[in-house]
Structures are given as C-alpha cells and as structure tokens.
Design a protein around this motif. Structure first.
Motif, PDB file in Angstrom:
ATOM      1  N   SER A   1      -4.726  91.276  73.307  1.00 49.70           N
ATOM      2  CA  SER A   1      -4.548  89.833  73.392  1.00 49.70           C
ATOM      3  C   SER A   1      -4.867  89.339  74.794  1.00 49.70           C
ATOM      4  O   SER A   1      -4.961  90.107  75.751  1.00 49.70           O
ATOM      5  CB  SER A   1      -3.110  89.463  73.032  1.00 49.70           C
ATOM      6  OG  SER A   1      -2.206  89.996  73.991  1.00 49.70           O
ATOM      7  N   TYR A   2      -5.025  88.012  74.896  1.00 47.94           N
ATOM      8  CA  TYR A   2      -5.327  87.415  76.195  1.00 47.94           C
ATOM      9  C   TYR A   2      -4.205  87.698  77.198  1.00 47.94           C
ATOM     10  O   TYR A   2      -4.462  88.024  78.357  1.00 47.94           O
ATOM     11  CB  TYR A   2      -5.507  85.901  76.047  1.00 47.94           C
ATOM     12  CG  TYR A   2      -6.668  85.500  75.169  1.00 47.94           C
ATOM     13  CD1 TYR A   2      -7.705  86.397  74.911  1.00 47.94           C
ATOM     14  CD2 TYR A   2      -6.751  84.227  74.609  1.00 47.94           C
ATOM     15  CE1 TYR A   2      -8.790  86.040  74.114  1.00 47.94           C
ATOM     16  CE2 TYR A   2      -7.832  83.851  73.808  1.00 47.94           C
ATOM     17  CZ  TYR A   2      -8.833  84.770  73.563  1.00 47.94           C
ATOM     18  OH  TYR A   2      -9.892  84.408  72.774  1.00 47.94           O
TER      19      TYR A   2
ATOM     20  N   SER B   1     -11.170  85.667  78.147  1.00 43.44           N
ATOM     21  CA  SER B   1     -10.464  84.471  77.706  1.00 43.44           C
ATOM     22  C   SER B   1     -10.741  83.358  78.705  1.00 43.44           C
ATOM     23  O   SER B   1     -11.043  83.614  79.869  1.00 43.44           O
ATOM     24  CB  SER B   1      -8.958  84.722  77.599  1.00 43.44           C
ATOM     25  OG  SER B   1      -8.384  84.866  78.883  1.00 43.44           O
TER      26      SER B   1
END
Length: 404
Positions: free
Chosen positions: A2-3, A54
């Motif tokens: 995930s970011y 991101s």
C-alpha cells in the motif's frame, strides 16, 4: 504494498542509511547518499518490488529535490568567494557548455534536440548532493569550501538557465525575456532582503524560536513557495526558484537576526536533511529503470562512457581554471566533486524521454552514470582531501585569504 506501507518503508530506509554510513565510516568514509540510493534500488520494482508509487510519495520527492537545491543556494555565500574565483568558475562552466553541446551533438548523430539534452546533462554539478559531504567532512568551513561552492553553484545554476533557454519549447527571445523578468523579481527580493529589518522583526524571530509559532521557519518556507511559484508562473524550471530562494533567505536571516540565523537554519536543515531530502534520493533509487539498463548491452556500455564524459567535459575545465595555489589533490577533489551529477540529470532525461528525443535505455544509462558519480566521486574526493584540513589550519588566516 500500500501507499502508506511504501512511505513507512522509505522512512525506515532513511533511518537505516545513517546507521550504515556510521558503521562503515569507522573503516572508510562513505557519503550517506550512497546508501539511500542503493537501498532505494533494492526495494524498487526491478529488484525486490516492495515499493509502490503514489502521488504522495512523488510529491514529497519533488519537494525534497526543491529543498536540496534551496539549501545549496543558502550555503552559497558569494561574499566569501573572491571575484577572481567566481570569474574562473563562470569561464569553466561556459567552456563545459560548449564542449558538452558539441559532444552531445556528435553522440546524437547530428540530432539537435537529443544533442542538447545530452550536452546540458554533461554540464551539471550536483551541489545539493555534494553539500552534505562537504559539511560532514568539515571542508565547508575551510578555504576549499567557498571555491567548491562557487564552481558548484555555477554548475548547478548554469544548466537550469541553459534548460530554460534551449529546452523550454519557446524561441530564445521569449525565453530570454522570461529569464530577465525572473531575474528582476529576484533582484527586487534581494534588495528587500538587504534592507534593515525593523526591531520587532528580530524580536519576533527570537520570541518564537522555541515555541509553536516558529515565525522564522514559516517565513523561510513562504519565501521558498513564493520563488517556486514565480518560476512556475513564468514557465521556468522550479529549481531556478528554489536556488534563488536559498540565496534570498540567507540575506533575510543574516540581516534580521544574525544571532538566530544559524539556529533557524538548523531547524530548516532538520526538515530538509532529516525528512524531505532522503525521500528524494530513496525515490530516485526506486524509480531507476534497472531493467532497461541491463536488457541492452549498448546501454550498459554507455554508463562508463558517460561517466568518463562527466570527468572530461565538466572536470577538465575546472582543473585548468582552479585557483593557482591549489595543489594537485585539491584540484583533483574539485574535479571529482564538480563532476558529481544526478538530480538535474534525472530531470533532463525525464524531459528527453517525454519529448521522445531519448530512449528509456539511453536515459537509464545517463542516469546510471550520474548515480555512479554520486556513489564514487565524493568518496574519491574525500580521499584526495585527506589531511588537507590540517594543512589549511596550520596556515595563517591572512595567507589563506590571499591564496584563495
């Protein structure tokens, strides 16, 4: 990942890198940036593939690059540089620009755009990368420091001007007008910075220095934002605004509260070198296109070729035009530091790929050479400078001023 996981991983590397640098430094001094870049490559998509891009991470990286150039501008104290040294640094870069454009044109097979991209990249000096090494080694406060800052500042500022003139997509007349407008804005800001500050200004800085107000720190980031905005509004590279903001900030703080300026700078450096700058170098490693470099034999062979050109095109004029009293090891250190190139090389190659003037493999080779220069040249320069500080401290101050 995930970011948020990527950001945690980046900050973990930011903490791990100085630990590694400290441990290895007991046997051999290695610039901190080496570990940041290599660890970034390690977690990047071409090796472990743990990191994920991101908008947040990319934004922090761009801000880190701006902060790096800002701090380089702040540390550039032209008051400590003799006029002759500044003149030598300008001539060295102009010779470099001519040689770089000629070699770039030859490597591009006569193609104008590609030749300009390659030639401009060969003229760069990564003063923002060299600056922490100079500070950590103690060379920044020696007579060698102002000379390196002068040559480095021209090598960082000059390519930005060249990019604005040659790579903006506008005709030279329009680009020149915009540069003149930005120069006028900068000159006006410098004039304002040199004016005596009212007593309340210094008192407010001192009163909020250790409170949540942090007036001086907020003012610093306001000036950075204003100069970045001015450069962007005029269609110029934002790095031009970051460098100018650093120069202006130095004058503002020195004139307003000289007793507090170093402490304010320490706080700004804490944000920069403690958070934003490491993110930039780690993300540079993550985004490095290792596969494109390794897939083609030609691209891999270009890396040592570009590395040699950094030394030849950028370093040779610096060797010839270094101050006359520089001994060989100081000249060698000047050349090695001055031939260190990465952030602007990354920016230039990204523009070249977007304009389809350069393949991703060629861009990776040029960036790879820049990365190797950051990994190797400062380390070699530190070895060249070994013992130089003791020699300079032994000299009389007046002698040191005359010889530099």
């Amino acid at each position: 990942m995930s970011y948020s996981g990527t950001l945690i991983l980046i900050m973990s590397i930011a903490v791990l890198a100085p630990l590694l640098a400290y441990g290895v430094g007991r046997w051999m001094p290695v610039p901190l940036v080496i570990f940041e870049i290599l660890l970034g490559v390690l977690i990047g998509p071409d090796v472990l593939d743990w990191a994920e891009s991101s908008p947040l991470v990319d934004g922090l990286s761009e801000l880190g690059l701006a902060m790096l150039i800002f701090l380089a501008g702040y540390e550039t104290d032209f008051g400590r540089v003799r006029r002759n040294t500044l003149r030598r640094s300008l001539w060295a870069w102009l010779i470099t620009l001519g040689a770089g454009l000629a070699i770039g044109w030859l490597l591009a097979g006569g193609g104008f755009s590609k030749g300009v991209y390659i030639g401009t990249a060969l003229t760069t000096t990564t003063l923002g990368t060299v600056l922490p090494v100079l500070r950590d080694s103690g060379d920044l406060g020696t007579p060698f420091g102002p000379v390196m800052l002068a040559f480095g500042a021209v090598g960082e500022f000059g390519p930005i001007i060249a990019m604005a003139l040659l790579l903006s997509g506008r005709n030279p007349g329009q680009s020149t007008v915009l540069l003149v407008v930005f120069a006028a804005l900068t000159a006006g800001a410098v004039f304002w910075a040199l004016r005596p500050r009212p007593p309340w200004f210094s008192r407010l800085i001192a009163a909020t220095l250790h409170t949540s107000g942090q007036f001086a720190v907020r003012l610093v980031f306001l000036m950075l934002a204003l100069m970045l905005g001015a450069a962007q509004a005029l269609g110029l590279d934002v790095l031009l605004g970051a460098f100018a903001a650093g120069l202006i900030t130095r004058l503002v703080l020195a004139g307003a509260a000289p007793e507090s300026s170093r402490e304010v700078l320490g706080k700004v450096e804490g944000v920069g070198f403690g958070f934003l700058v490491p993110v930039f170098f780690i993300v540079t490693g993550i985004e490095f296109d290792l596969d494109s470099l390794l897939d083609g034999g030609r691209e891999l062979l270009l890396v040592p070729g570009f590395l040699a050109l950094f030394l030849l095109v950028r370093g040779a004029p610096m060797w010839l035009l270094a101050p006359r009293d520089f001994v060989r090891r100081d000249r060698a250190a000047l050349v090695l530091y001055g031939s260190t190139a990465l952030p602007l090389v990354v920016a230039i190659t990204a523009l070249a790929v977007d304009a389809r003037a350069m393949t991703t493999g060629e861009a990776a080779a040029l960036v790879g050479a820049g990365m190797v220069s950051v990994l190797v040249f400062p380390l070699l320069a530190l070895r060249c400078r070994a013992g130089a500080e003791m020699r300079e401290r032994a000299a009389l101050p007046s002698e040191g001023e005359e010889s530099w």
